[in-house]
Design a protein around this motif. Structure first.
Motif: not given
Lengths: 120, 248
Positions: B234, B236-237, B245, B198-199, B195-196, B240
């Motif tokens: 990217s 993970d984007f 997830r 991706n932010a 999460d960190i 998702s």
């Protein structure tokens, strides 16, 4: 454990970074050659490019794909770069507006170029 | 025998009596092997005992003596007077951090960010001692080894223009440590850290200026870690969108 268990928002940046990256590759490899050919060599008469052959190139799907790639991707690259450079120059007013403005510009150019190419 | 002297300009700030930081000049005896912290020691011992600065190991492993030397983030122990004979030498506290006193910067924000990324091995399954050690191939080690050499000196934060503009950005060292643990084959904590990554405050706050990697005194390449983090984010984007997830 950390004092502030912060909530993190997923950034939408992967989409724009992907287009920025693609544009960077195209801009690095193709754009200088294109500027040399269409901006210098042809106007100076060193190289001959006649309308018929360029039109023929833009008339088949392979040619259309190449043209949209060398037009649209560098546009996304440039708009992304300008949008981030504004923050670097501390122009942080109306981030939302400028995000729509710059990426919108790249989007409009992409659609317009695509429409023109399809029309050929 | 007359001792060669060198002028050293040092930033002073004593919050109880100074309204703003100011520069003070000192003459220190010059020697070829004298480091910036040697010069500061000389000043404190002989010229002005009130000078405050951090230092400890003198061998570039504790990460305490980060200062701006002629405007460039440097470790005081690894920077020598001999390289500044022609330019003069000015020592200031690390850029992008508040000044606590003289050359002491307040790196509290950086330390909090380091904690935030969970820079330790996280296991989902409990492993007992009887199971033996975790084996790692040289290739698996290579994936994270250089990132593990960080000494948390904060030079990369003083170098990072994005952190300087907005200190919500996690910054080079924290993101590098995060990447170091995510790349470790023994670690299973990726989901707690992603999460960190991706932010906007994570890898996306970086615009790949690369100065962090240039100033790192340990040859770590934080800029590379962050760009690899962008690729991870990217992926993970996309994932998702295809296969959420978890609810969040």
């Amino acid at each position: 454990m950390s004092k502030h268990s912060k909530q993190y928002q997923r950034a939408d940046e992967p989409i724009f970074w992907g287009l920025f990256g693609a544009g960077g590759v195209v801009a690095a490899f193709a754009t200088p050659a294109l500027i040399l050919i269409t901006g210098l060599l042809v106007p100076l008469g060193v190289l001959q490019l006649d309308y018929a052959s360029v039109n023929a190139f833009a008339s088949n799907w392979f040619g259309k794909l190449i043209l949209i790639a060398v037009i649209a991707f560098p546009m996304w690259h440039a708009c992304h770069r300008i949008y981030h450079a504004m923050h670097d120059l501390k122009v942080d007013v109306a981030r939302g507006f400028f995000k729509v403005f710059w990426y919108g510009m790249a989007f409009v150019v992409t659609i317009a170029a695509g429409a023109y190419l399809i029309a050929i | 025998m007359s001792q060669a002297m060198m002028r050293v300009t040092v930033q002073r700030y004593r919050p109880e009596q100074d309204d703003a930081p100011f520069m003070q000049e000192f003459e220190v005896p010059y020697a070829d092997d004298m480091s910036v912290i040697d010069a500061l020691h000389y000043i404190k011992d002989n010229l002005d005992g009130t000078l405050s600065y951090r230092w400890s190991c003198r061998m570039a492993i504790c990460g305490s003596c980060g200062y701006m030397v002629n405007g460039v983030p440097k470790l005081g122990c690894k920077t020598f007077l001999r390289d500044y004979l022609n330019t003069g030498l000015t020592v200031e506290s690390l850029a992008n951090f508040p000044i606590e006193r003289d050359l002491v910067s307040d790196i509290g924000d950086f330390v909090e960010k380091l904690e935030e990324v969970k820079p330790y091995i996280i296991r989902q399954d409990a492993v007992s001692v009887q199971d033996g050690e975790h084996l790692q191939t040289p290739a698996q080690l290579t994936r994270y080894r250089q990132y593990s050499l960080c000494i948390n000196c904060g030079l990369c934060y003083a170098a990072c223009p994005q952190y300087g503009l907005n200190n919500e950005f996690m910054g080079p060292a924290a993101l590098t440590l995060l990447h170091r643990y995510n790349q470790d084959s023994r670690d299973q904590g990726r989901d707690e850290r992603i999460d960190i990554v991706n932010a906007e405050e994570g890898v996306w706050g970086c615009t790949f200026v690369g100065y962090c990697s240039e100033v790192c005194p340990k040859g770590v390449d934080p800029a590379a870690a962050i760009q690899q983090g962008k690729v991870e984010s990217s992926k993970d984007f996309v994932m998702s969108k295809l296969r959420p997830r978890r609810s969040s």
